[in-house]
Design a protein around this motif. Sequence first.
Motif, mmCIF file in Angstrom:
data_model
loop_
_atom_site.group_PDB
_atom_site.id
_atom_site.type_symbol
_atom_site.label_atom_id
_atom_site.label_comp_id
_atom_site.label_asym_id
_atom_site.label_seq_id
_atom_site.Cartn_x
_atom_site.Cartn_y
_atom_site.Cartn_z
ATOM 1 N N ALA A 457 36.782 39.406 -53.556
ATOM 2 C CA ALA A 457 36.172 38.357 -53.475
ATOM 3 C C ALA A 457 37.349 37.043 -53.196
ATOM 4 O O ALA A 457 37.154 36.090 -52.565
ATOM 5 C CB ALA A 457 35.423 37.984 -54.870
ATOM 6 N N VAL A 458 38.635 37.099 -53.940
ATOM 7 C CA VAL A 458 39.641 36.234 -53.774
ATOM 8 C C VAL A 458 40.088 35.995 -52.286
ATOM 9 O O VAL A 458 40.621 35.172 -51.926
ATOM 10 C CB VAL A 458 40.495 36.459 -54.709
ATOM 11 N N LEU A 459 40.223 37.189 -51.775
ATOM 12 C CA LEU A 459 40.586 37.330 -50.146
ATOM 13 C C LEU A 459 39.608 36.553 -49.131
ATOM 14 O O LEU A 459 39.872 36.629 -48.034
ATOM 15 C CB LEU A 459 41.116 38.618 -49.679
ATOM 16 N N ASN A 460 38.603 36.573 -49.906
ATOM 17 C CA ASN A 460 37.433 36.189 -48.824
ATOM 18 C C ASN A 460 37.195 34.668 -48.419
ATOM 19 O O ASN A 460 36.503 34.278 -48.519
ATOM 20 C CB ASN A 460 35.964 36.813 -49.567
#
Lengths: 633, 373
Positions: A457-460
Amino acid sequence: MSRKITVLIYLLLLSCSHALAQPICPLDSSIKLKSAVSLDKFAALAVLNDGRIKPVDTYARTLLLQLSGKTSFGRQSAVEWLARLLFAPATTFEDKVFLINNPEIATALGVEPESRRRYSFSQLEPGVAKLEELARMAEKIESKERSVVEQEVLRVYQNAFLYDLHTRVFHFALPSAEFQITDQEIIKALDLPETQKIFSFYDLASRADRLQEQTKSLELGKPDSWPARDKELVLLMNNLLRWSMLYKDLPFSVIPGRDASTRGWLSPMDAISREFSDPHAREEIGYARGMVVHYWNGEQMPFDLAVRSLSNSVLNRVDAATQKNIRKIPLELFYNKANFFLWAKLFYALAFAVFLLSFFRTWPFLRQSALLLIAAGLIPHVGALVLRIVIMGRPPVSNLYETFIFVSMIGVIAGVIIELVNKRWVGNVVASVCGLVFLLIAGKFAAEGDTLQMLAAVLNSNFWLGTHVLTITIGYAGCCVAGLIGHLYILQRIRDPKDKAALESTYRNMIGALGFGLMMTFLGTTLGGIWADQSWGRFWGWDPKENGALLIVLWCAIIFHAKVGRLIGPLGVAVASVLGVIVVMWAWFGVNLLNIGLHSYGFTSGIATGLLAYVIGEVVFLGLCVPLARKRD
Amino acid sequence: MGSLRKNLQRNPAIKFCASLKITLTCLILLFILTFWGTIDQVYNGLYLAQQRFFNSFVFIFAGFIPFPGAQLVLWVFFINLVCVAIVRLVYKWSRIGLIVTHFGLLLFFVAAFVTLHGVEESHLTLMEGEAANVSSAYHDWEIAVWKESGSEKDVTAYDVEGLRPGRRLEFQEGLTLAVDHCYSNSEAYSGAEGAGTVLGASGIQTLKQAAPNKEPEKDLPGCILAVEGAGPVILYGAEDKPLKVSMDGRDHFLQLRRKNFPLPFLLRLKDFTVEWYPNTEVARSYKSLVEIIPPGGAGASREVLISMNKPLRYKNFTLYQSSYSVDNLGRESSTLAVVKNAGRLLPYFASFITFGGLALHFLLMAIRAKLKH
């Protein structure tokens, strides 16, 4: 990921003693596999795996890679092997596809170690109980504390389980002795072909309503007093129920669930259990069954028709986003087939060979031919990256594998620019070495499975992936190029210390690359800080990956200040640039070995040894060459 | 201006401070500290490594050898850089890139100072439907005291950090506490050791000091205090309910709790959602739909969606999606990180100025090299 594996292993341990004890494929001996069909259509079928829609071709390659460390089985392509595993599992029992790196494990399982380290299911099957026992023991140990052998045991066990699951995917379509009907009346009542006695789970499940009708007349009483027909009916019902309990949560998800966005896709057998009331799913299960039947009968056209009907039906009922992904499948097939990186590596290797040739021959146009070869390698290299961007719909760098491909490309481009400006071979050497070495390393990472992965999620975030990640990797590339030129400079000082013009030119290239590396690493690091501030609320948190990037910036700053203060000369700058590559390696993937912090991804056990070997190699190189260079002055 | 600079250039102290050797020493020390501090995280965790290597002026290793901490090195570096800017930098147009770079770096030091001293980090966990107007600290604690007075309570609190035995804490209406012991991490026991009959709110009779955890959020402090006129009491960080002390016919409530920070608004969690990649346990996104209600009905309330990489900004406050949990009954709660930082944009400016300087210098150098050859 590790949680997922833990859950998987836990489930394995719960179910496996029972599961593996079952006969793998209750194939009826009366049916024979006809000659093979072409699998082009099948290879393009959409399957949901690891959170994304991919073609069966990629699925097959990833699976075979996971089991055997290779993307093909002998002369058979991955998809041909997968088709046998799915449709005719018994034909794969003798295939040596289980890679066991450690001969100790093979011995523990009672198998004679093979020189090629690959074993067949038939070889492993007698030792499954032992494997399970070893896996249970390894599972109890904290993942960080596990030895290489324990990790390998778990890997082999997981693979055996995965293989076993795949053998069950299409059982529902194959005739089984458990669905044998001797009573012609039942066959007639169920509207089954009267010439046949043995049927499949699918045959009966699709006539479950008629079967239920028949069982209504059953009278309760002692089983011993039941007439033969009733006994047979009860046995059939019982076996249907047992199969639907036994064969569930299978892989090969090709049929979308009704609420596909949240519940995901199902394997045909799971679809029978859960979605049989849905007419679309029912139709698709029918096509899937058709694939098995036509595969066995060697009927090309009906097989293709079944695959195409299944694809079409799925395409028509999924949401727009999924449709878009399914439409990208031909691109991915092309990407898989074209083997871009192999071509790129080949051209880079040829360019380097031409460079070596230039020591022995002074033919004209050698330098230009090397440059042309590099340009020829750059075409598939860039092409592959562009395809990856289109397929995944995101910037091309999100895992370690992709960083290597990207850094390699930047290195090649930097080399080409240097060569175009300076025309002294330095750029050619930089480009061919960067291209070849980093693509070879990338190949090691590709062995871990599908390299087109979904993002946490954080890299998305395409914006930050496109800015921070790209700039920092360009920075890595700049520093690596500087280090490479550093090597060349030292070697030039040894070979021809009097050629001041050449030395001066190489030195300027090195300083330029180092300055470029510093600039881009600095930008990448601070953009990373800004991303961290946007998503975690702090610009700087002394996280290992952040520290790694800071180390590169500090190292470059040390070199430049020492140079300005005349504390080091050109040779010193070259040595520092060479050492700078070690700092880059540390920041790039060395910190991942620590397995701590917010960026701990892409942990590969081979990295530590590789990194250590590299450091030792560099120290030996500097230890030998620097005194020699000094002496030659 | 020029003569002042010349005078300063002759000043031996400034000349010494602007030395390139100091710059290099600082860079090398920072390099060592950064590497060492990274490795140390494997053994001691991020927080302790950060305290020891980066937030300290000096630390001791191998039992007795002192080593400068990053804070000291950065102060020296800052002074060095200021002196360099005064006496060493060559202010010519051809050097514009280097000048801009070094001034950008000076701004980084200012940003670091502001961040170190001016940031309040806290968090807020809400169940769906719940609202709050205070956030609580991660690892700072306070002793809070209030007296019962209907639905509203007037709370007075003292920070636990720095409380030494013998310190007197005075609260409203004559309630005074004397600190006997305060432990930053402690273990509680119900059996009394010795002759004490001290009691905490949940029947704790003894506190023992414990070693700090790798993650300081897990530390549970405990304090033994003497209430003047009512005898000794124990406050322990794990206790949910406050300790009631009756004095002069009035009930006072005491609690050791994570430090609370007031928010300039009331925040209600309306909905929390996690999206997964299909057929996996990998989350694609986390989202909290919140409603911001300004105090006293000043202005209309509004709804905001907070997700990964998309925080909520409100004056100096920024709220980030941090984590979530699901309880046994399947109720979802969302944890938001709350950061109050007046100098939030300083590192942004510093980054772009420094990069701009580097890029300018790189470009000028490239052009010059091209012209020369």
